[in-house]
Write a protein that holds these residues in place. Structure first.
Motif, PDB file in Angstrom:
ATOM      1  N   UNK A  74       0.920  -1.196   0.080  1.00 25.54           N
ATOM      2  CA  UNK A  74      -0.004  -0.045  -0.069  1.00 25.54           C
ATOM      3  C   UNK A  74       0.830   1.193  -0.131  1.00 25.54           C
ATOM      4  N   UNK A  75       0.096   2.328  -0.347  1.00 24.62           N
ATOM      5  CA  UNK A  75       1.101   3.705  -0.330  1.00 24.62           C
ATOM      6  C   UNK A  75       1.808   3.931   1.043  1.00 24.62           C
ATOM      7  N   UNK A  76       3.143   4.581   1.071  1.00 24.87           N
ATOM      8  CA  UNK A  76       3.700   4.705   2.022  1.00 24.87           C
ATOM      9  C   UNK A  76       4.030   6.255   2.395  1.00 24.87           C
ATOM     10  N   UNK A  77       3.490   7.119   3.038  1.00 24.31           N
ATOM     11  CA  UNK A  77       3.612   8.636   3.197  1.00 24.31           C
ATOM     12  C   UNK A  77       4.450   8.969   4.307  1.00 24.31           C
ATOM     13  N   UNK A  78       5.497   9.514   4.437  1.00 25.54           N
ATOM     14  CA  UNK A  78       6.305   9.775   5.529  1.00 25.54           C
ATOM     15  C   UNK A  78       6.399  11.520   5.466  1.00 25.54           C
ATOM     16  N   UNK A  79       5.805  12.130   6.192  1.00 25.58           N
ATOM     17  CA  UNK A  79       5.876  13.549   6.136  1.00 25.58           C
ATOM     18  C   UNK A  79       7.225  14.123   6.649  1.00 25.58           C
ATOM     19  N   UNK A  80       7.727  13.426   7.656  1.00 24.62           N
ATOM     20  CA  UNK A  80       9.053  13.859   8.243  1.00 24.62           C
ATOM     21  C   UNK A  80       9.897  12.590   8.978  1.00 24.62           C
TER      22      UNK A  80
END
Length: 910
Positions: A408-414
């Motif tokens: 699945x998508x993996x979004x890391x803001x920081x």
């Protein structure tokens, strides 16, 4: 006192702005005084006054009260505000006058109408001044009249101000609805807002995506104080923002220095010189999206309810404009996303090169989402933007070790803010090493199988929006779907390229040139289409099989000659491969244990990958092929198969070239022998012709004398003598025949035959008549078939008689006793066909081609059963061909021979 009528008259004649000062002068004149001033109540709740007119006022008082500086109330003013001073009074001391060292007494007249106080008039009086008679009442009435006038002026000013503000609000509303870039729009609204409320400066701050701070995005700063543009306003630990977010109400701050709500923001305001400010939240629905602020720098300021209400109205317009701009921006982003996705889908449908497609897709996505870093990877293939090649290898190894292959998508803001126990901690150091703060990764899926990934990254924290994640997901799904097709296409292309390389190499090898040229062309094809950086070919020395020599080299220089040896100090990688007959595949030359001599070449030529293949043809060692690359290579099964096929082709080509060289040498030797043989045959022919000419006359003379002796013209002969003479005549006759045949062959080859019309049918009759007289009638059966019409042709009668006679004699010679000889003349179109068939021993098929060559006999040597020189049929063939015909010899079944003479016939002239 005529004061009141005079005051009423002023109202009718003067401009409203001049009335307050005119009133003061009129009253001063009536009282015989010289100094007075009039102040208006600005805010009864906050007890502030402002000076609106003055006559003869001392500089100290005038400076203190100069507009827009507002006064705090003195004793008389406080009494008026509390309703304790309702009439003119002259005995009230003033602390303001005392503080300035002026006479403390002044005459105070409240300006009121009914219960509303509008202001106060003050007159500086000398000591002992007293109001006489009804002067106090008159001045009180004058104060009421002035209060009415001041109320009128206040109402008029208020209406004018409201009109201006409504006009400015309308302009701001129109501005808020214009289609301008958001930054430009907010800057223009900020300026209009500051002008509207007569502030010193103003700003708009918007909420960050993380909701933990605001950032100043627009500012109007006409007085040139330090700019606040781009300043970050924290929310945690900031009481003022906590109050605004909770109440969603304007926050007026009259004194920056003392207000407890400012907290950590106070140093920022001090740095910009702000003394008072008004903060209005920008509210959309139930969300605070930012703040609108107006500042007072020159002096403290108390914002009125009317001003706060105006500010709220402007804030609503600003919030609406921001929301519309954001909605428009979101719509435009979605449109751009859809356009980009459509373009990617179109390119994916038409793409022929997977690597080029991945590079273009990554460039499109980075430009659209404004990120500097991106990567797309599939099995064995990766495209990196903004990152070194080592990042792919390093991060892939860490991800495999940590088992990080998300579906699945993996979004890391920081990345820097990840907690210690987060599953992605294993990747944190790698991201920090390459200065990546935020990233978004989606899988490339083929059905439900993950075949790769797509990542975008930034060097600062970033909140990845849902529409951005959805876009990357769609692109990832499409890339995963198209990858299979393009990888299959690439595989087919690779196979085509391999076949092309093999074809071109085989074609070069098939040209059968000298060995260096042949191998040079083959190596050029290999380097062009493989591709590789260099190659050479060692070939075994034919005279010394243990010696290998470089025949061709391109792209690097190697040892010219190598001896195959098992000694450690003499061994090279070339001799190792040649001796063992096994290919060598080295993907990382730095780590392979090369022999010292080979290691020097590897390091000198900066070779990173290397393939060495033995060249064998069957069990025969031919040479060694080296191919080198100066960038790392992976030798997959297809590459190895291609190089092995090339090695087999080269081995075949080398062996073929050497065989050709040997064949050419043998051909040159045979050509020399052939030339010598032709010369010998020429000399033989010449000798035979010369001998024939020289024998013709003596033979004729000898045969003439033998004929005379046989006829008894020279005397009677006994039987023995006659028999000897007869045998001699026969032998000389045969010799004479051979001489005539040789001479006929010479004349025929020289093209000296006669060319006259003749009837072949009649000529054949004459030949048969002569021929039959020499035959034993009981031994052969002669069958003839002649046409009824004449058969005309152009030719040499003597030559044809001799040719046909030889064919008939040949039939008699090989026919058995009692055998049948068939002779037939036929006409077929423009050709005359003469058939002679016998039942003799026949001709083997393998000898048919040579029968008719001069002096050739099927049974050669001294033990042959049949005599002759092998010249008869040669003469027959030569004569027939000189007439434009052909002679064919064919075996008959079950035995015998068939000879066909074809001659062109002509129509006789009428």
């Amino acid at each position: 006192m005529e004061l009141l009528p005079r005051l009423i008259e002023l109202v009718d004649k003067l401009d409203p702005s001049a009335i307050p000062e005119a009133i003061l002068r009129t009253v001063l004149d009536a009282l015989g005084l010289s100094t007075a001033w009039m102040s208006r109540i600005e805010d009864p709740h906050h007890e502030t006054f402002s000076l609106i007119a003055a006559v003869g006022l001392s500089p100290e008082l005038k400076t203190e009260g100069q507009a827009p500086l507002r006064w705090s109330p003195c004793r008389c003013q406080r009494m008026i505000l509390r309703g304790e001073l309702l009439e003119a009074i002259s005995t009230l001391p003033c602390e303001r006058l005392e503080r300035l060292g002026l006479p403390a007494a002044h005459l105070t007249i409240p300006l009121r109408l009914r219960d509303h106080v509008y202001g106060v008039m003050n007159f500086l009086i000398p000591p002992g001044f007293q109001l006489k008679g009804d002067a106090q009442q008159t001045l009180t009435l004058a104060g009421q009249l002035c209060g009415a006038i001041l109320g009128y002026l206040h109402a008029l000013e208020r209406l004018q101000r409201q009109y201006r503000r409504l006009h400015d609000l309308s302009h701001i509303a129109q501005l808020a609805n214009q289609s301008l870039p958001l930054g430009e729009l907010l800057n223009r609204i900020t300026k209009e807002f500051v002008v509207l409320l007569e502030g010193d400066r103003g700003a708009i701050a918007l909420m960050a995506e993380s909701s933990d701070h605001l950032r100043v995005v627009a500012e109007y700063n006409p007085i040139g104080t330090p700019s606040g543009l781009g300043v970050t306003i924290p929310i945690p630990g900031n009481p003022s923002m906590a109050w605004i977010l909770q109440n969603r109400q304007p926050l007026p701050i009259a004194d920056v220095a003392s207000d407890p709500l400012l907290g950590p923001v106070r140093p920022i305001l001090y740095a910009m010189g702000i003394r008072s400010l008004l903060i209005i939240p920008l509210v959309v629905g139930d969300r605070v999206i930012g703040t609108l602020g107006i500042d007072s720098v020159k002096q403290p300021r108390i914002f009125t309810p009317e001003e706060i209400q105006l500010a709220e109205t402007v804030a609503a317009q600003v919030a609406g404009a921001i929301e519309r701009a954001r909605l428009l921006d979101a719509a435009q982003r979605r449109a751009a996303h859809l356009e980009t996705l459509h373009g990617i889908l179109r390119e994916a449908t038409e793409a022929q090169d997977l690597g080029a497609l991945m590079d273009r897709v990554l460039s499109r996505l980075r430009a659209l989402l404004n990120v500097p870093i991106g990567a797309i990877w599939l099995a064995g293939q990766a495209i990196l933007h903004g990152l070194p090649e080592e990042f792919g290898l390093h991060s892939a190894a860490i991800a495999r070790q940590a088992g990080l292959e998300p579906q699945a998508p993996l979004a890391v803001p920081d990345w820097a803010a990840l907690p210690p126990d987060h599953p992605l901690q294993a990747m944190r150091n790698a991201m920090a090493r390459f200065e990546i703060r935020s990233s978004l990764t989606v899988p490339l899926l083929r059905g439900a199988q993950r075949v790769g990934g797509l990542s975008l990254a930034a060097r600062e924290p970033r909140i990845w929006q849902p529409e951005e994640i959805a876009l990357l997901e769609a692109v990832g799904q499409e890339l995963g779907a198209v990858a299979e097709r393009l990888q299959l296409l690439q595989s087919l292309r690779a196979q085509t390229t391999r076949l092309h390389v093999l074809y071109q190499t085989a074609r070069a090898l098939a040209q059968l040139q000298d060995l260096p040229t042949l191998l040079g062309q083959a190596v050029e094809e290999i380097l062009t289409h493989l591709p590789a950086d260099g190659a050479n070919i060692y070939v075994m020395d034919e005279e010394d099989p243990d010696q290998l020599r470089v025949v061709v080299e391109r792209g690097f220089t190697a040892i010219p000659a190598i001896r195959i040896s098992t000694r450690g100090d003499e061994e090279t990688i070339t001799s190792w491969v040649a001796m063992r007959g096994e290919p060598l595949w080295v993907e990382d030359c730095a780590r392979y244990p090369y022999p010292p001599a080979t290691r020097q070449i590897i390091e000198r030529e900066r070779i990173r990958s290397h393939a060495a293949l033995p060249l064998w043809r069957g069990s025969e060692r031919v040479g060694v092929l080296h191919v080198i690359w100066r960038t790392p290579q992976t030798f997959d099964a297809e590459t190895r198969e291609l190089l092995q096929s090339l090695a087999d082709l080269l081995a075949t080509g080398i062996q073929s070239a050497r065989l050709l060289q040997r064949t050419q040498r043998q051909a040159q030797e045979l050509a020399a022998l052939n030339r010598a043989l032709h010369e010998a045959l020429r000399l033989r022919e010449e000798m035979i012709q010369n001998v024939s000419h020289e024998l013709r006359t003596p033979l004729a003379v000898a045969m003439g004398y033998l004929e005379l002796l046989a006829e008894g013209a020279l005397g009677p002969l006994n039987p023995e003598q006659l028999e000897a003479i007869t045998i001699s005549r026969e032998r000389l006759g045969e010799l004479h025949r051979y001489v005539e045949l040789l001479l006929t062959l010479q004349v025929t080859r020289a093209g000296e035959l006669a060319r006259i019309p003749l009837d072949l049918k009649q000529l054949l009759k004459e030949i048969l008549h002569r021929w039959k007289t020499r035959l034993d009638p009981g031994r052969y059966q002669i069958v003839t078939a002649l046409p009824s019409e004449e058969v005309w042709l152009i030719g040499d009668p003597e030559g044809l008689i001799r040719a046909i006679g030889e064919v008939l004699d040949n039939a008699v010679k090989f026919s058995p006793r009692g055998g049948t000889i068939e002779i037939a003349l036929e006409v077929e179109g423009s050709q005359a066909h003469l058939w002679v068939r016998d039942e003799g021993i026949g001709v083997p098929m393998e000898n048919v081609e040579r029968i008719g060559e001069p002096f050739y006999q099927v049974e050669g040597g001294t033990t042959r059963r049949f005599g002759g020189m092998g010249i008869g049929l040669a003469v027959a063939r030569a004569v027939v061909e000189a007439h434009g015909g052909k002679l064919y010899i064919r075996p008959r079944s079950p035995q015998g021979t068939e000879i066909l003479l074809t001659l062109p016939r002509v129509q006789p002239a009428s």
